[in-house]
Design an enzyme around this catalytic site. Structure first.
Site, PDB file in Angstrom:
ATOM      1  N   GLU A   1      28.863 -11.234  -9.748  1.00 17.43           N
ATOM      2  CA  GLU A   1      27.579 -11.697  -9.228  1.00 17.43           C
ATOM      3  C   GLU A   1      26.421 -11.416 -10.185  1.00 17.43           C
ATOM      4  O   GLU A   1      25.476 -12.207 -10.277  1.00 17.43           O
ATOM      5  CB  GLU A   1      27.300 -11.059  -7.867  1.00 17.43           C
ATOM      6  CG  GLU A   1      28.182 -11.567  -6.744  1.00 17.43           C
ATOM      7  CD  GLU A   1      29.539 -10.876  -6.686  1.00 17.43           C
ATOM      8  OE1 GLU A   1      29.743  -9.920  -7.469  1.00 17.43           O
ATOM      9  OE2 GLU A   1      30.383 -11.292  -5.867  1.00 17.43           O
TER      10      GLU A   1
ATOM     11  N   PHE B   1      25.758  -9.717  -1.417  1.00 23.59           N
ATOM     12  CA  PHE B   1      25.966  -9.504  -2.847  1.00 23.59           C
ATOM     13  C   PHE B   1      24.689  -9.775  -3.634  1.00 23.59           C
ATOM     14  O   PHE B   1      24.375  -9.059  -4.590  1.00 23.59           O
ATOM     15  CB  PHE B   1      27.101 -10.403  -3.343  1.00 23.59           C
ATOM     16  CG  PHE B   1      28.416 -10.165  -2.656  1.00 23.59           C
ATOM     17  CD1 PHE B   1      28.760  -8.906  -2.198  1.00 23.59           C
ATOM     18  CD2 PHE B   1      29.303 -11.212  -2.453  1.00 23.59           C
ATOM     19  CE1 PHE B   1      29.971  -8.679  -1.559  1.00 23.59           C
ATOM     20  CE2 PHE B   1      30.521 -10.993  -1.818  1.00 23.59           C
ATOM     21  CZ  PHE B   1      30.860  -9.730  -1.368  1.00 23.59           C
TER      22      PHE B   1
ATOM     23  N   ARG C   1      26.274 -22.332   6.753  1.00 24.83           N
ATOM     24  CA  ARG C   1      27.261 -23.179   6.084  1.00 24.83           C
ATOM     25  C   ARG C   1      28.287 -23.700   7.088  1.00 24.83           C
ATOM     26  O   ARG C   1      28.301 -23.302   8.241  1.00 24.83           O
ATOM     27  CB  ARG C   1      27.974 -22.382   4.992  1.00 24.83           C
ATOM     28  CG  ARG C   1      28.695 -21.151   5.528  1.00 24.83           C
ATOM     29  CD  ARG C   1      29.824 -20.714   4.613  1.00 24.83           C
ATOM     30  NE  ARG C   1      30.816 -21.745   4.422  1.00 24.83           N
ATOM     31  CZ  ARG C   1      31.846 -21.964   5.237  1.00 24.83           C
ATOM     32  NH1 ARG C   1      32.005 -21.232   6.332  1.00 24.83           N
ATOM     33  NH2 ARG C   1      32.709 -22.930   4.985  1.00 24.83           N
TER      34      ARG C   1
END
Length: 337
Positions: free
Chosen positions: A81, A106, A189
């Site tokens: 990340e 993250f 999502r």
């Protein structure tokens, strides 16, 4: 896999482990599939400078739709990340408009310094879209981003957005891309609910919108909690309680004029509802705004997640436990009134 199965011993549906990652859409609710991915792919067809990057999470941030449409502009960075954010910053330096996707935990906890020292300090056009905000997964504290708004609100130059539904996301994407500077957007999502089209709503970056009026209570909400607030308002109406709902998708900068005007209406309980810890999110942002400007509502309350590490489990169970379901919201507002 279905989110529910029926026990032979009881007529009550039994939640299965799939409910830990189930859509937040209710039974029979209208949805659109992967609104972020489709909106970004469509925009990129007109803007060749847009690129997409992810840290091994294309499928789980809906960026796979963009990757299929524009494979030459898609970058799979692997489980790295920090590299993801630094690469996005480098691309922005070269004139691209990178959309970097990962999970909110993250981005907020693992890559903060890398975003701060590149995209933030240099005002680069890095657009960060992150799935699993707040309590939208049942996989426990390792995946539940209950502190991301508090973390990113503190970063100078960063615009912070928390869309409510599929329409909000679809309309936000081109405005995020057009905005000069870095943006952090919470991302719903998969099969994303569609609710705001019933309220003559259009997303405007930096603007809050009143969706319904009411003289007893004002609910200011962002993200999925706007959907919950609208549901709670309907429940309250059955008890002759008139609830106004203001959707505030831009967390930073706040639409100060709208919030001060709405909160300044005399006699209303003011409630801020958010899918985030009660520490450092929209609730405290609104409270600080009101205090600094001498606006004193008759009462002020927060509907938010507790300052705690949350449990793992099925989302419907957790939403009820932590009082962010529509039924729990309506019950708490009745009690406060």
């Amino acid at each position: 896999m279905s989110a529910r199965t029926t026990s032979k011993d009881s007529a009550k549906p039994r939640l299965t482990t799939s409910a830990m990652i189930a859509s937040i859409a209710g039974a029979g609710q209208r949805t659109r599939s992967a609104p972020f991915g489709h909106a970004l792919a469509a925009l990129a067809a007109e803007r060749p400078e847009i690129v997409g990057l992810t840290a091994d999470l294309a499928k789980y941030t809906d960026l796979h739709v963009f990757a299929k449409a524009h494979p030459d502009r898609f970058y799979q960075m692997g489980m790295a990340e920090q590299l993801l954010m630094m690469s996005a910053a480098g691309m922005a330096k070269e004139g691209f408009v990178p959309f970097a996707t990962t999970y909110a935990v993250f981005a907020a906890r693992r890559t903060y310094d890398f975003i701060h020292q590149t995209a933030g300090e240099e005002r680069l056009n890095v657009k960060i879209a992150c799935a699993l905000p707040g309590l939208t997964t049942g996989y426990g504290p390792s995946h539940q981003a209950t502190d991301d708004l508090a973390i990113f609100r503190a970063m100078p130059n960063l615009t912070v957005i928390d869309p409510c539904d599929a329409l909000d996301i679809e309309q936000a994407v081109p405005q995020v891309a057009a905005h000069a500077g870095p943006v952090y957007m919470r991302l719903l999502r998969g099969e994303v609910p569609l609710v705001l089209d019933e309220y003559d709503y259009a997303f405007e970056l930096g603007k809050a919108k009143r969706l319904r009026d009411g003289g007893d209570v004002l609910i200011v909400a962002s993200g999925l909690m706007t959907m919950r607030a609208l549901e709670a308002a309907r429940l309250l109406a059955a008890d002759k309680v008139a609830a106004a709902v203001v959707h505030c998708p831009t967390i930073k900068p706040l639409d100060e004029a709208t919030l001060l005007r709405e909160a300044g209406v005399p006699g209303r309980l003011v409630v801020v509802a958010e899918n985030h810890s009660l520490i450092g999110g929209l609730g405290e942002a609104v409270a600080g705004l009101l205090l600094r400007n001498g606006v004193a509502p008759s009462r002020f309350r927060q509907i938010a997640l507790p300052d705690a590490y949350l449990d793992a489990g099925a989302l419907p169970t957790l939403h009820e436990r932590y009082r962010i379901s529509a039924e729990a919201m309506a019950a708490d507002i009745r009690a406060w009134l």
